[in-house]
Write an enzyme that holds these catalytic residues in place. Structure first.
Site, PDB file in Angstrom:
ATOM      1  N   THR A  43     -67.871  25.039  37.406  1.00 14.21           N
ATOM      2  CA  THR A  43     -66.818  25.176  36.308  1.00 14.21           C
ATOM      3  C   THR A  43     -65.527  25.605  37.220  1.00 14.21           C
ATOM      4  N   GLY A  44     -64.273  25.474  36.687  1.00 14.62           N
ATOM      5  CA  GLY A  44     -63.145  26.098  37.395  1.00 14.62           C
ATOM      6  C   GLY A  44     -62.965  25.559  38.904  1.00 14.62           C
ATOM      7  N   LEU A  45     -62.703  26.807  39.375  1.00 18.99           N
ATOM      8  CA  LEU A  45     -62.163  26.713  40.833  1.00 18.99           C
ATOM      9  C   LEU A  45     -63.540  26.162  41.903  1.00 18.99           C
ATOM     10  N   GLY A  80     -70.360  27.281  40.951  1.00 21.82           N
ATOM     11  CA  GLY A  80     -69.752  25.896  41.306  1.00 21.82           C
ATOM     12  C   GLY A  80     -69.587  24.848  40.032  1.00 21.82           C
ATOM     13  N   TYR A 105     -55.471  41.545  43.232  1.00 18.20           N
ATOM     14  CA  TYR A 105     -55.678  42.850  42.791  1.00 18.20           C
ATOM     15  C   TYR A 105     -56.787  43.530  43.686  1.00 18.20           C
ATOM     16  N   GLY A 133     -53.811  33.711  43.464  1.00 18.40           N
ATOM     17  CA  GLY A 133     -53.059  34.297  42.467  1.00 18.40           C
ATOM     18  C   GLY A 133     -53.203  33.375  41.192  1.00 18.40           C
ATOM     19  N   ARG A 160     -60.201  34.452  28.934  1.00 18.21           N
ATOM     20  CA  ARG A 160     -60.306  35.901  28.873  1.00 18.21           C
ATOM     21  C   ARG A 160     -58.964  36.717  29.395  1.00 18.21           C
ATOM     22  N   ARG A 177     -77.204  38.158  39.728  1.00 15.35           N
ATOM     23  CA  ARG A 177     -77.451  39.605  39.528  1.00 15.35           C
ATOM     24  C   ARG A 177     -78.924  39.800  39.894  1.00 15.35           C
ATOM     25  N   SER A 203     -67.736  50.263  27.249  1.00 13.82           N
ATOM     26  CA  SER A 203     -69.081  50.873  27.339  1.00 13.82           C
ATOM     27  C   SER A 203     -69.221  50.693  28.763  1.00 13.82           C
TER      28      SER A 203
HETATM   29  C1  HXC Z   1     -64.962  44.753  25.987  1.00 14.13           C
HETATM   30  C2  HXC Z   1     -67.035  43.565  26.273  1.00 14.13           C
HETATM   31  C3  HXC Z   1     -66.100  42.228  26.278  1.00 14.13           C
HETATM   32  C4  HXC Z   1     -64.775  42.216  26.046  1.00 14.13           C
HETATM   33  C5  HXC Z   1     -68.165  41.797  26.424  1.00 14.13           C
HETATM   34  N1  HXC Z   1     -68.087  43.210  26.433  1.00 14.13           N
HETATM   35  N2  HXC Z   1     -67.007  41.139  26.335  1.00 14.13           N
HETATM   36  N3  HXC Z   1     -66.273  44.660  26.065  1.00 14.13           N
HETATM   37  N4  HXC Z   1     -64.017  43.837  25.878  1.00 14.13           N
HETATM   38  N5  HXC Z   1     -63.854  41.453  26.051  1.00 14.13           N
HETATM   39  C6  HXC Z   1     -69.296  44.011  26.753  1.00 14.13           C
HETATM   40  C7  HXC Z   1     -70.271  43.589  25.637  1.00 14.13           C
HETATM   41  O1  HXC Z   1     -70.034  44.290  24.342  1.00 14.13           O
HETATM   42  C8  HXC Z   1     -71.402  44.447  26.310  1.00 14.13           C
HETATM   43  O2  HXC Z   1     -71.496  45.776  26.238  1.00 14.13           O
HETATM   44  C9  HXC Z   1     -71.183  43.931  27.602  1.00 14.13           C
HETATM   45  O3  HXC Z   1     -69.826  43.934  27.942  1.00 14.13           O
HETATM   46  C10 HXC Z   1     -72.204  42.902  28.288  1.00 14.13           C
HETATM   47  O4  HXC Z   1     -71.589  41.705  27.417  1.00 14.13           O
HETATM   48  P1  HXC Z   1     -72.389  40.441  27.386  1.00 14.13           P
HETATM   49  O5  HXC Z   1     -71.935  39.453  26.362  1.00 14.13           O
HETATM   50  O6  HXC Z   1     -73.936  40.749  27.193  1.00 14.13           O
HETATM   51  O7  HXC Z   1     -72.394  39.989  29.013  1.00 14.13           O
HETATM   52  P2  HXC Z   1     -72.775  38.647  29.697  1.00 14.13           P
HETATM   53  O8  HXC Z   1     -73.571  37.793  28.816  1.00 14.13           O
HETATM   54  O9  HXC Z   1     -73.424  39.182  31.142  1.00 14.13           O
HETATM   55  O10 HXC Z   1     -71.340  38.091  30.229  1.00 14.13           O
HETATM   56  C11 HXC Z   1     -70.556  38.591  31.065  1.00 14.13           C
HETATM   57  C12 HXC Z   1     -68.976  38.607  30.527  1.00 14.13           C
HETATM   58  C13 HXC Z   1     -68.734  37.236  30.107  1.00 14.13           C
HETATM   59  C14 HXC Z   1     -68.325  39.228  32.039  1.00 14.13           C
HETATM   60  C15 HXC Z   1     -68.736  39.716  29.563  1.00 14.13           C
HETATM   61  O11 HXC Z   1     -67.106  37.239  30.024  1.00 14.13           O
HETATM   62  C16 HXC Z   1     -68.908  36.059  31.258  1.00 14.13           C
HETATM   63  O12 HXC Z   1     -70.012  35.464  31.052  1.00 14.13           O
HETATM   64  N6  HXC Z   1     -68.053  35.666  32.022  1.00 14.13           N
HETATM   65  C17 HXC Z   1     -68.442  34.523  33.183  1.00 14.13           C
HETATM   66  C18 HXC Z   1     -67.030  33.804  33.360  1.00 14.13           C
HETATM   67  C19 HXC Z   1     -65.742  34.579  33.636  1.00 14.13           C
HETATM   68  O13 HXC Z   1     -65.508  35.865  33.409  1.00 14.13           O
HETATM   69  N7  HXC Z   1     -64.722  33.865  34.211  1.00 14.13           N
HETATM   70  C20 HXC Z   1     -63.434  34.475  34.463  1.00 14.13           C
HETATM   71  C21 HXC Z   1     -63.172  34.802  36.029  1.00 14.13           C
HETATM   72  S1  HXC Z   1     -61.452  35.190  36.148  1.00 14.13           S
HETATM   73  P3  HXC Z   1     -72.256  46.607  24.958  1.00 14.13           P
HETATM   74  O14 HXC Z   1     -72.029  47.980  25.292  1.00 14.13           O
HETATM   75  O15 HXC Z   1     -71.781  46.036  23.680  1.00 14.13           O
HETATM   76  O16 HXC Z   1     -73.551  46.211  25.239  1.00 14.13           O
HETATM   77  C22 HXC Z   1     -61.024  35.909  37.459  1.00 14.13           C
HETATM   78  C23 HXC Z   1     -59.880  36.021  37.774  1.00 14.13           C
HETATM   79  C24 HXC Z   1     -58.970  37.037  37.871  1.00 14.13           C
HETATM   80  O17 HXC Z   1     -61.995  36.692  37.690  1.00 14.13           O
HETATM   81  C25 HXC Z   1     -57.424  36.932  38.477  1.00 14.13           C
HETATM   82  C26 HXC Z   1     -56.713  35.978  37.447  1.00 14.13           C
HETATM   83  C27 HXC Z   1     -55.229  35.896  37.660  1.00 14.13           C
HETATM   84  P1  NAP Z   2     -64.876  30.510  35.944  1.00 14.17           P
HETATM   85  O1  NAP Z   2     -64.653  28.800  35.644  1.00 14.17           O
HETATM   86  O2  NAP Z   2     -65.149  31.057  34.483  1.00 14.17           O
HETATM   87  O3  NAP Z   2     -65.642  30.631  37.051  1.00 14.17           O
HETATM   88  C1  NAP Z   2     -66.806  31.693  36.846  1.00 14.17           C
HETATM   89  C2  NAP Z   2     -68.103  30.940  37.161  1.00 14.17           C
HETATM   90  O4  NAP Z   2     -68.898  32.197  37.384  1.00 14.17           O
HETATM   91  C3  NAP Z   2     -68.782  30.444  36.172  1.00 14.17           C
HETATM   92  O5  NAP Z   2     -68.948  29.023  36.718  1.00 14.17           O
HETATM   93  C4  NAP Z   2     -69.972  31.144  35.675  1.00 14.17           C
HETATM   94  O6  NAP Z   2     -70.971  30.128  35.654  1.00 14.17           O
HETATM   95  C5  NAP Z   2     -70.320  31.838  37.004  1.00 14.17           C
HETATM   96  N1  NAP Z   2     -70.951  33.121  36.809  1.00 14.17           N
HETATM   97  C6  NAP Z   2     -70.686  34.229  35.902  1.00 14.17           C
HETATM   98  N2  NAP Z   2     -71.712  34.972  35.924  1.00 14.17           N
HETATM   99  C7  NAP Z   2     -72.698  34.470  36.620  1.00 14.17           C
HETATM  100  C8  NAP Z   2     -73.905  35.018  36.990  1.00 14.17           C
HETATM  101  N3  NAP Z   2     -74.389  36.201  36.231  1.00 14.17           N
HETATM  102  N4  NAP Z   2     -74.720  34.466  37.921  1.00 14.17           N
HETATM  103  C9  NAP Z   2     -74.229  33.046  38.326  1.00 14.17           C
HETATM  104  N5  NAP Z   2     -72.962  32.449  38.299  1.00 14.17           N
HETATM  105  C10 NAP Z   2     -72.208  33.292  37.153  1.00 14.17           C
HETATM  106  O7  NAP Z   2     -63.263  30.866  36.480  1.00 14.17           O
HETATM  107  P2  NAP Z   2     -62.463  30.532  37.644  1.00 14.17           P
HETATM  108  O8  NAP Z   2     -61.128  30.922  37.278  1.00 14.17           O
HETATM  109  O9  NAP Z   2     -62.784  29.338  38.164  1.00 14.17           O
HETATM  110  O10 NAP Z   2     -62.986  31.508  38.838  1.00 14.17           O
HETATM  111  C11 NAP Z   2     -63.624  31.466  40.146  1.00 14.17           C
HETATM  112  C12 NAP Z   2     -63.335  32.415  40.883  1.00 14.17           C
HETATM  113  O11 NAP Z   2     -61.859  32.456  41.570  1.00 14.17           O
HETATM  114  C13 NAP Z   2     -63.593  33.838  40.544  1.00 14.17           C
HETATM  115  O12 NAP Z   2     -64.093  34.511  41.752  1.00 14.17           O
HETATM  116  C14 NAP Z   2     -62.365  34.470  40.012  1.00 14.17           C
HETATM  117  O13 NAP Z   2     -62.368  35.905  40.286  1.00 14.17           O
HETATM  118  C15 NAP Z   2     -61.709  33.826  41.152  1.00 14.17           C
HETATM  119  N6  NAP Z   2     -60.102  33.686  40.509  1.00 14.17           N
HETATM  120  C16 NAP Z   2     -59.673  32.964  39.720  1.00 14.17           C
HETATM  121  C17 NAP Z   2     -58.192  33.181  39.553  1.00 14.17           C
HETATM  122  C18 NAP Z   2     -57.618  31.967  38.466  1.00 14.17           C
HETATM  123  O14 NAP Z   2     -56.501  32.247  38.348  1.00 14.17           O
HETATM  124  N7  NAP Z   2     -58.282  31.159  37.895  1.00 14.17           N
HETATM  125  C19 NAP Z   2     -57.390  34.055  40.305  1.00 14.17           C
HETATM  126  C20 NAP Z   2     -57.930  34.987  41.201  1.00 14.17           C
HETATM  127  C21 NAP Z   2     -59.271  34.764  41.419  1.00 14.17           C
HETATM  128  P3  NAP Z   2     -72.139  30.453  34.298  1.00 14.17           P
HETATM  129  O15 NAP Z   2     -71.410  31.032  32.919  1.00 14.17           O
HETATM  130  O16 NAP Z   2     -72.696  29.027  33.937  1.00 14.17           O
HETATM  131  O17 NAP Z   2     -73.125  31.480  34.997  1.00 14.17           O
END
Ligand code: HXC
Ligand code: NAP
Length: 306
Positions: free
Chosen positions: A24-26, A22, A170, A212, A222, A90, A128
């Site tokens: 960041t973002g949405l 909660g 998706y 969407g 990302r 987690r 991986s």
């Molecule tokens: C390939 C990757 C990678 C990448 C990380 N890894 N990024 N592999 N391509 N781009 C690998 C690492 O090398 C490592 O594997 C493993 O994943 C874990 O990486 P960590 O960095 O240690 O993970 P962690 O710190 O837990 O971070 C999780 C994360 C990160 C998912 C990788 O991006 C994150 O914190 N995201 C949170 C916010 C987020 O993703 N928001 C977007 C949501 S949007 P190895 O083997 O090297 O150990 C969404 C909307 C969808 O869902 C629809 C939109 C239209």
């Molecule tokens: P975002 O800002 O990156 O939000 C993701 C949030 O998840 C961050 O605040 C992050 O905070 C938190 N998070 C990640 N790992 C976590 C963990 N292990 N424990 C607790 N919190 C964790 O992206 P967003 O676009 O607003 O996405 C919000 C939701 O909307 C997601 O479910 C996404 O799949 C969905 N969605 C988004 C879109 C879009 O177009 N934006 C489209 C479809 C669906 P920390 O890094 O502080 O943990």
């Protein structure tokens, strides 16, 4: 109109809501609107500084003349307050701790928004197994951990709680290049429909929204990194011709968690301007055909009778 708040008064005044991710973002946009609608809100994620600065921003930005937001340290106002809690979804012990802190602060809680997510684009064969885990664990494990802990609490206390899961379109179509996310979200979809039936007897509702494209820093950095953004504009795939506004999603989420939606459970509502349907129809790309070409094509097709 679509960028305006939907509720006219404090429709969420009885809600105590945990939003994972909660800060960041949405998640933050939903938190803002829920607070404006009179709810107490907990924002839970990993990064303390992000959460604290979001909480400060939300407190400062609230305009609610009936129930102004006050400092979280003032227990006299029992709604419209925000509590940031550091929690990695987690880790079940951290999830239980988040619930404990929520109940200590607000006396109870009745609403959960599973919004936290992890995602990135990649060909699957390059991943991986740890990369796969990193995404699935946040999306699926994080959602079922919070859902389980909340459900146990509500059933024991006889609270008619409700859950909103944030999916993607998706979740039901699948998608290449975001396979761990698609797997995780599909699991959360199954959780939504399954528990809607199983826990209805306790008065617990569970719904989902499938957004969407809604620009956020987390998703765009990302999923649409700069070089890709130059090649493909996400709004070009959307029949309505634009990306979503955060308030539109917040309005839908607020409705689904509110008591106005008391008869809705197990539902997945898309809010995507028609994007996934456009991708699904086999002939949808014929919109590029000009009227002159249609004239010619019609003559040719009709001519096949001869
Ligand atoms: C390939 C990757 C990678 C990448 C990380 N890894 N990024 N592999 N391509 N781009 C690998 C690492 O090398 C490592 O594997 C493993 O994943 C874990 O990486 P960590 O960095 O240690 O993970 P962690 O710190 O837990 O971070 C999780 C994360 C990160 C998912 C990788 O991006 C994150 O914190 N995201 C949170 C916010 C987020 O993703 N928001 C977007 C949501 S949007 P190895 O083997 O090297 O150990 C969404 C909307 C969808 O869902 C629809 C939109 C239209
Ligand atoms: P975002 O800002 O990156 O939000 C993701 C949030 O998840 C961050 O605040 C992050 O905070 C938190 N998070 C990640 N790992 C976590 C963990 N292990 N424990 C607790 N919190 C964790 O992206 P967003 O676009 O607003 O996405 C919000 C939701 O909307 C997601 O479910 C996404 O799949 C969905 N969605 C988004 C879109 C879009 O177009 N934006 C489209 C479809 C669906 P920390 O890094 O502080 O943990």
């Amino acid at each position: 109109m679509h960028t305006q708040p939907m509720f006219k008064d404090n429709a969420l005044r009885d809600k105590i809501i945990i939003i994972t991710g909660g800060g960041t973002g949405l998640g933050k946009s939903m938190a803002r609107y829920f607070l404006q609608s009179g709810a107490n809100v907990v924002i839970a994620s990993r990064k303390k500084e992000v959460l604290e600065s979001a909480a400060e921003e939300l407190r400062a930005g609230i305009v609610n003349p009936d129930h102004p937001i006050t400092d979280t340290n003032q227990p006299d106002t029992n709604y419209g307050q925000i509590l940031p809690v550091v929690c990695d979804v987690r880790d079940y012990a951290q999830v239980e701790n988040c619930l404990k802190q929520t109940v200590e602060k607000f006396g109870s809680f009745n609403t959960l928004v599973n919004n936290a997510a992890g995602n990135f684009i990649s060909p699957t064969e390059r991943l991986s197994h740890r990369a796969f885990d990193a995404v699935v664990d946040i999306v699926l494990k994080g959602s079922y951990y919070f859902t389980l802990a909340a459900g146990k609490y509500w059933i024991e206390k006889k609270i008619k709680g409700n859950i909103l899961n944030i999916l993607t379109t998706y979740s039901f179509t699948g998608s290449a290049y975001v396979v761990p996310s698609a797997c995780g979200k599909a699991g959360v979809l199954a959780l939504t429909r399954s528990l809607a039936v199983e826990w209805a007897k306790y008065g617990i509702r569970i719904n989902a929204v499938a957004p969407g494209a809604f620009p956020t820093e987390g998703a765009w950095s990302r999923l649409f990194p700069e070089p890709l953004r130059k090649k493909m504009d996400p709004s070009e795939k959307i029949p309505i011709g634009r990306v979503g506004e955060h308030q539109e999603l917040a309005n839908l989420a607020a409705y689904l968690i509110s008591d106005f939606a008391a008869y809705i459970t197990g539902e997945i509502i898309c809010i995507d301007g028609g994007e996934w349907l456009k991708g699904a129809g086999q002939f949808n790309n014929l919109e590029m055909v000009t009227p002159e070409m249609w004239d010619m094509l019609e003559r040719m097709v009709r001519g096949t009778k001869k």
